[in-house]
Design an enzyme around this catalytic site. Structure first.
Site, mmCIF file in Angstrom:
data_model
loop_
_atom_site.group_PDB
_atom_site.id
_atom_site.type_symbol
_atom_site.label_atom_id
_atom_site.label_comp_id
_atom_site.label_asym_id
_atom_site.label_seq_id
_atom_site.Cartn_x
_atom_site.Cartn_y
_atom_site.Cartn_z
ATOM 1 N N HIS A 32 -9.322 1.023 5.078
ATOM 2 C CA HIS A 32 -8.374 0.759 5.950
ATOM 3 C C HIS A 32 -8.135 2.145 6.611
ATOM 4 C CE1 HIS A 32 -3.747 2.536 6.934
ATOM 5 N NE2 HIS A 32 -3.667 1.711 5.991
ATOM 6 N N GLU A 44 -5.180 -4.469 10.959
ATOM 7 C CA GLU A 44 -3.566 -3.603 10.965
ATOM 8 C C GLU A 44 -4.225 -2.767 12.372
ATOM 9 O OE1 GLU A 44 -2.258 -2.553 7.238
ATOM 10 O OE2 GLU A 44 -4.058 -1.149 7.121
ATOM 11 N N GLY A 91 2.716 2.374 11.097
ATOM 12 C CA GLY A 91 3.638 3.266 10.692
ATOM 13 C C GLY A 91 4.448 3.267 11.868
ATOM 14 N N LYS A 144 0.093 4.090 -0.070
ATOM 15 C CA LYS A 144 0.095 5.345 -0.050
ATOM 16 C C LYS A 144 -0.147 6.160 -0.996
ATOM 17 C CE LYS A 144 -0.416 3.180 5.405
ATOM 18 N NZ LYS A 144 -0.306 3.218 6.012
ATOM 19 N N GLU A 186 -6.801 4.525 7.909
ATOM 20 C CA GLU A 186 -6.602 6.283 7.762
ATOM 21 C C GLU A 186 -7.892 6.851 6.656
ATOM 22 O OE1 GLU A 186 -2.594 5.795 5.488
ATOM 23 O OE2 GLU A 186 -1.738 5.534 7.591
ATOM 24 N N ASN A 224 1.033 -1.023 0.141
ATOM 25 C CA ASN A 224 0.044 0.183 0.090
ATOM 26 C C ASN A 224 0.951 1.366 0.397
ATOM 27 O OD1 ASN A 224 -2.132 2.040 0.948
ATOM 28 N ND2 ASN A 224 -2.411 1.212 2.319
ATOM 29 N N SER A 275 3.736 -2.207 10.390
ATOM 30 C CA SER A 275 5.680 -2.277 10.776
ATOM 31 C C SER A 275 5.183 -4.186 10.386
ATOM 32 C CB SER A 275 5.518 -1.969 12.280
ATOM 33 O OG SER A 275 4.736 -0.355 12.371
#
Ligand code: 13P
Length: 248
Positions: A93, A160, A166, A10, A95, A8, A205
């Site tokens: 996702h 996730e 991250g 992003k 985000e 991904n 991660s």
């Protein structure tokens, strides 16, 4: 089934570096059944798809609108993704759930739209750090699974944990195993035999250095990779780790 490794990207990827990264991944991916996917930003999907044509690496989008077309300024539909060569699409996702207020119902509608367009949806679920600290991780994830998947879902799940994205922090192997087992149980409950086969990816991660220890966890069907997918050697190291395990 072989483990699937999905990159991904992003909101990363101008034309030249995106092409270079796609070329490096395609060159290193080798032969065999397609088990790698790159999800560049919308603007690079067509170019990356052209570079990956004939390789074992597929292309995906990072989101789609629930409608196939219409007055939705700035949005991209599932048929548009398919039209430029995408075979997968990441949906829900964290985000997007956080920054665009996407809820389970919307993710469910997007999953329906994706399947209708011939895309394989990768639906993301995962608890925040606060939810985990409050001991609510399992009910939160169970409710996301129940609410985000349509009745005839035939795609891929990705667990996730938001706090692992991250951050360089990953859950303990037992925690990943526990959550994947919970998701598997819910999938079997909802979809019967079909639910036994759906891959459940882990994301958060994952790097070359920890990929093998994550891929060996029971019910981990592959990885959804953010930062490490922007470096060809790292992404390929994760792919190699995934490929070192026999299919489940
Ligand atoms: P990182 O691999 O950078 O933690 O991101 C994970 C992710 O959000 C993939 O969708």
């Amino acid at each position: 089934m072989r483990r699937l490794v999905v990159g991904n990207w992003k909101m990363n990827g101008l034309s030249a570096p995106a092409a270079e990264l796609a070329r490096a991944v395609a060159a290193g991916a080798g032969d065999g059944p397609p088990d790698l996917v790159l999800c560049p930003p919308f603007t690079q999907i067509a170019a990356v798809a052209a570079i990956l044509a004939g390789s074992t690496v597929a292309v995906g989008g990072q989101d789609c609108h629930p409608e196939p077309a219409g007055p939705h300024t700035g949005d991209i539909s599932a048929p548009m993704l398919r039209d430029v060569g995408a075979r997968y699409v990441i949906l829900g996702h964290s985000e997007r759930r956080a920054a665009h207020a996407e809820n389970d119902g919307l993710v469910r509608m997007k999953a329906i739209a994706a399947a209708r367009a011939g895309l394989i949806p990768i639906v993301c679920v995962g608890e925040t750090e606060a939810e985990r600290d409050e001991g609510r991780a399992e009910p939160v994830v169970a409710s996301q699974v129940a609410g985000s998947l349509p009745e005839d879902f035939a795609g891929i799940l990705a667990y996730e944990p938001v706090w692992a994205i991250g951050s360089g922090r990953t859950p303990k192997a037992g925690e990943i195993a526990g959550m994947h087992a919970l998701i598997r149980a819910r999938l079997v409950q909802a979809f019967g035999a079909g639910g036994k086969e759906m891959p459940i990816l882990y994301g958060g991660s994952v790097k070359g250095a920890n990929a093998a220890s994550i891929m060996e966890i029971p019910e981990v069907g592959g990885g959804l990779i953010g930062g490490a997918s922007l470096v060809a050697a790292e992404f390929l190291a994760i792919a190699a780790a995934a490929r070192s395990f026999p299919g489940t």
